[in-house]
Design an enzyme around this catalytic site. Structure first.
Site, PDB file in Angstrom:
ATOM      1  N   GLU A  93      43.232  42.084 -29.102  1.00 60.12           N
ATOM      2  CA  GLU A  93      43.182  41.292 -28.072  1.00 60.12           C
ATOM      3  C   GLU A  93      44.717  40.873 -27.631  1.00 60.12           C
ATOM      4  O   GLU A  93      45.044  40.775 -26.587  1.00 60.12           O
ATOM      5  CB  GLU A  93      42.437  40.091 -27.945  1.00 60.12           C
ATOM      6  N   GLY A 144      32.766  41.469 -28.438  1.00 58.76           N
ATOM      7  CA  GLY A 144      33.448  40.797 -29.669  1.00 58.76           C
ATOM      8  C   GLY A 144      34.543  39.774 -29.236  1.00 58.76           C
ATOM      9  O   GLY A 144      34.700  38.961 -29.781  1.00 58.76           O
ATOM     10  N   ALA A 145      35.201  40.312 -28.059  1.00 59.52           N
ATOM     11  CA  ALA A 145      36.243  39.337 -27.755  1.00 59.52           C
ATOM     12  C   ALA A 145      36.983  39.683 -26.162  1.00 59.52           C
ATOM     13  O   ALA A 145      36.328  40.726 -25.761  1.00 59.52           O
ATOM     14  CB  ALA A 145      37.509  39.354 -28.551  1.00 59.52           C
ATOM     15  N   GLU A 157      40.476  39.563 -23.853  1.00 57.96           N
ATOM     16  CA  GLU A 157      41.667  39.197 -23.625  1.00 57.96           C
ATOM     17  C   GLU A 157      42.335  38.351 -22.568  1.00 57.96           C
ATOM     18  O   GLU A 157      43.515  38.564 -22.109  1.00 57.96           O
ATOM     19  CB  GLU A 157      42.493  40.634 -23.587  1.00 57.96           C
ATOM     20  N   ASN A 158      41.607  37.481 -22.321  1.00 60.64           N
ATOM     21  CA  ASN A 158      42.123  36.522 -21.105  1.00 60.64           C
ATOM     22  C   ASN A 158      43.485  36.149 -21.116  1.00 60.64           C
ATOM     23  O   ASN A 158      43.804  35.973 -22.188  1.00 60.64           O
ATOM     24  CB  ASN A 158      41.241  35.460 -20.798  1.00 60.64           C
TER      25      ASN A 158
END
Length: 824
Positions: free
Chosen positions: A316, A279-280, A282-283
């Site tokens: 995130e 979904g995403a 978090e870099n």
């Protein structure tokens, strides 16, 4: 097992001491040259040899090393004479002709990597320009263990370093990385390229490194605490980034205040990636998203999409502190990262959008989902020992996320918000830029609260499952005496096991005098206890677990359940409590621990009204309700003809209804709408309901469509899952399709969580004993290592479904016949 690391900073150059390896390292990256299938790159590591050696071992996958050398400080360059690849372990050994002596130096590596199509590592993402031309962006996805596909490194969360990243890219492309750009200049060897240099990152883990090269528009703002926030969108769609920008600029100050720790980077970018498996991600400073998890069209996005974007952005950005600033020591503690972020995303959205009544939705989504999965014999503890990184993807599941979030929510309620925040602040300050374990957090929370946090939480994280709390009562004068006991709840039914586990269970109690307020709290730390609740009138009711916060099911005595009925009828019992009560009763009935059901009305308003309307209309339409079907067909026709565009909240139920009762013309029209759709949200909306089409030949068309170029690779799973979930014949067709196309599907998703999701969506709904044997047999001969536990859980669920059907199908059939309305 993990490699531990100590950190040494000298002259602003971070070095990492790796006891198992002789090198301390600072990483420097120069990536990539062109958006081709291969990318040339150079890696420079500055550090110190801590003991003499003639070998250096690094993580490396799908990379060809051209040259490698080590230059001791003040000495001559020593060229590596061989590269020994251990492909199965994703490692490479650099061999040197002489011993590298103790002391400072630099390791330099020239290599060629693969710009792959696997949606992991460093990969290509296909997108279409506004003029209709197909082009590629180059993007990264490194969690859990895929930084090694972009550059040789020590790819473990505890081995932190600073990163200096330089990208050499076409001059008409945007280049982004974790940090802000400090220099952008023409590339001397080719004037069509530019060299983009980014600021040095903080000390961080490899899985959080990111870079993106492509064509994007953006919207920009600043948070109230001065952080530059940008949302990058496909070209021409900057407007669709404004909602996420609003959420992000509210969220950063919220977390800063909640943790009492500032966001440590000068900027944060949120970017929509066309091909994206998760979904995403978090870099740190460059958060990547699926388009549907970031972009909102003010006119064409539905309420559920806005809510989803708000939750994912909140999730995130929470990781920027909890995961990035303080990182888990090893993947065993992954649940803490994800469980915490999955809880606090709701806290954040409740702060930003109180009208969403988001905690009720947490119970209906995360909480009940986790209870259902954790009741299986093939569940697993929240905290799972991970021996090899290849095992990591399998624990990205509802236990890590949803049960993890649920027990953190229970812990927060047990401690209280003020002490919880104190403990979190102490934890983040103590371990910032370092690594920590689950036990480290418990220690900080224990010191802040004075409560036995480790003892309580170990009973929830180190053993799988959860208890059912059995409650009875007696009235003694003006007091109510509660008899409370616990036993393990099992989906397969009650067990009389002498070795039954016990939990330390925070129990809250409320009464009809004030259903929204907890009157009493106790800690159930033994199999059974007696609790005296004072000043309770005989005609007042008592309810356990107000707010449905505790992670357990409740079995009331008949008299207690009867006493709760007035609170259900007059709605004094809050919606979240009515929902929890109904869910417990349904689960008890399904799993033969009770023999009757209780249904209650649910009151909704505002934002929730839109969600409820779509849900009800979809159910009525799918069931063939005459008025709903006629109205859906009329509105669909006007929508297609452009006379009256359907509101976004009504599209899914209308599409579902017309497809369920449609023919080849209906399917053709839907596929045309899909092709014309400019928003990924709209494409996904259509993809999820295509499987409702009833004719077998049309179902096959939908399945073939799932693997076509028209569907993004990550969305194929949703199309096949939509077919499997729509009907009995759809489930059979989807399972056959997966078996027939297994090689292609496995090659596409191998090693990732999408393969587990595909299997679960395809087979979890079967309710015939022999199907469990068939599924088990297929995966014994078609190995899917990343989905072994998912296969076991699905087989168990199939057997439970079959047993439920055998036991109750005839009774339910007769009940429905009795309630059947006469023909109109």
């Amino acid at each position: 097992c993990p490699v531990t690391a100590d950190f040494v900073e000298k002259l602003h150059v971070l070095v990492v001491v790796i006891p198992e390896d002789p090198l301390m390292v600072q990483r420097f990256l120069s990536l990539p040259r062109h958006l081709l299938a291969k990318h040339p790159a150079r890696l420079s590591n500055s550090g110190s040899v801590t003991q003499g050696t003639n070998q250096i071992v690094m993580n490396c996958a799908d990379i060809d090393i051209i040259t490698a050398s080590f230059v001791p400080e003040g000495g001559e360059e020593i060229n590596a004479t061989g590269f020994n690849y251990q492909n199965e372990d994703e490692k490479v050994t650099l061999c040197f002709p002489s011993i590298l002596q103790k002391g400072s130096g630099s390791l330099k590596i020239d290599f060629v990597g693969e710009l792959n199509d696997k949606m992991k590592g460093f990969y290509r993402s296909k997108y279409m320009t506004p003029s209709g031309e197909n082009r590629y962006a180059a993007v990264t996805q490194f969690e859990a263990t895929d930084a090694r596909r972009a550059f040789p490194c020590w790819d473990e969360p505890a081995i932190k370093a600073t990163f200096d990243i330089t990208l050499i890219v076409p001059k008409d492309r945007i280049a982004l990385s974790n940090m802000n750009v400090v220099d952008r200049k023409p590339y001397p060897e080719d004037h069509s390229l530019v060299e983009v240099k980014f600021a040095t990152t903080p000390i961080m883990s490899t899985y959080l490194v990111a870079f993106v090269i492509g064509e994007y528009d953006f919207v920009e703002s600043q948070s109230s605490d001065g952080v530059t926030v940008r949302v990058y969108t496909p070209v021409g769609k900057a407007e669709q980034g404004k909602f996420a920008l609003e959420v992000a600029t509210k969220t950063l100050p919220f977390y800063k205040d909640y943790f009492s720790v500032p966001y440590p980077l000068p900027k944060i970018d949120l970017i929509a990636i066309a091909d994206f498996a998760a979904g995403a991600m978090e870099n740190w400073g460059l958060v990547t998203y699926r388009e549907t998890a970031l972009l909102i069209d003010p006119k064409n996005s539905c309420a559920s999409s806005r809510q989803w974007v708000a939750l994912v952005v909140g999730h995130e950005l929470a990781h920027q502190w909890f995961g990035n600033l303080v990182t888990m020591e090893w993947w065993t503690h992954l649940w803490l990262n994800e469980g915490f972020a999955s809880w606090i995303e709701y806290l954040c959205v409740d702060h930003c959008f109180p009208e969403y009544d988001i905690w009720t939705q947490f119970v209906s989504a995360d909480y009940t989902r986790a209870l259902d999965l954790d009741a299986l014999d093939n569940s697993h503890p929240i905290e799972v020992d991970v021996g090899h990184p290849s095992e990591v993807d399998e624990i990205f599941d509802a236990i890590s996320y949803s049960k993890g979030a649920s027990v953190i929510r229970m812990l927060h309620n047990y401690i209280g918000d003020e002490e919880f925040r104190k403990g979190m602040n102490a934890y983040l300050l103590k371990f910032q830029h370092k690594n920590a374990s689950t036990e480290d957090l418990w220690e900080c929370l224990e010191q802040a609260s004075g409560k036995p946090i480790a003892a309580v939480m170990n009973s929830w994280t180190k053993q799988m499952g959860f208890p059912i709390i059995v409650v009875d009562q007696e009235q003694h004068g003006s007091d109510r005496v509660l008899k409370i006991s616990q036993k393990k709840f099992c989906a397969s039914g009650p067990r009389n096991d002498e070795n039954c586990p016990n939990w330390m269970v925070p129990i809250s109690i409320c009464t009809s005098e004030d259903p929204s307020c907890t009157k009493m709290k106790v800690l159930l730390d033994q199999p059974e206890t007696t609790v005296n609740v004072t000043n309770i009138a005989p005609d007042h009711w008592i309810k356990i677990n107000p707010g449905t916060v505790g992670f357990y099911r409740i079995q009331y005595s008949s008299a207690m359940l009867e006493s709760l009925l007035p609170g259900i009828r007059d709605l004094t019992l809050l919606p979240v409590d009515r929902l929890g009560l109904q869910n417990d009763l349904f689960s008890l009935v399904r799993h033969t621990q009770m023999t009757w059901l209780l249904f209650s009305p649910v009151s909704r308003s505002g934002h929730l009204d839109a969600l409820l309307r779509g849900l009800v209309l979809g159910k009525l339409g799918k069931a063939g309700h005459k008025g709903t079907l006629e109205e859906a067909r009329r509105r669909f026709r006007e929508h297609v003809e452009g006379k009256q565009i359907l509101p976004a909240d009504l599209r899914s139920p209308v599409y579902l209804t017309v497809l369920k009762h449609g023919d080849s013309t209906t399917l053709d029209t839907m596929l045309k709408l899909h092709k014309q759709a400019d928003m990924q949200e709209e494409k996904n909306r259509i993809e999820r309901v295509l499987g409702a089409i009833p004719a077998p030949d049309l179902i096959q068309r939908v399945l073939n469509f799932a693997l076509s170029e028209e569907v993004r690779p990550q969305d194929t799973v949703s199309v096949i899952g939509g077919v499997a979930g729509s009907s009995k014949q759809g489930r059979k067709a989807a399972w056959k399709f997966v078996k027939d196309n297994w090689e292609e599907l496995h090659n596409r998703y191998q090693g990732g969580f999408l393969i587990s999701r595909l299997i679960k969506l395809t087979v979890d709904g079967f309710a015939i004993d022999k199907m469990a044997a068939e599924v088990k047999s297929f995966f014994e001969s078609h190995h899917a290592p990343a989905a072994e536990r998912t296969v076991q859980q699905c087989c168990e669920n199939i057997l439970l479904n079959a047993a439920w059907l055998k036991r109750d199908a005839e009774d339910i059939h007769q009940y429905l016949l009795q309630r059947k309305a006469p023909p109109v």
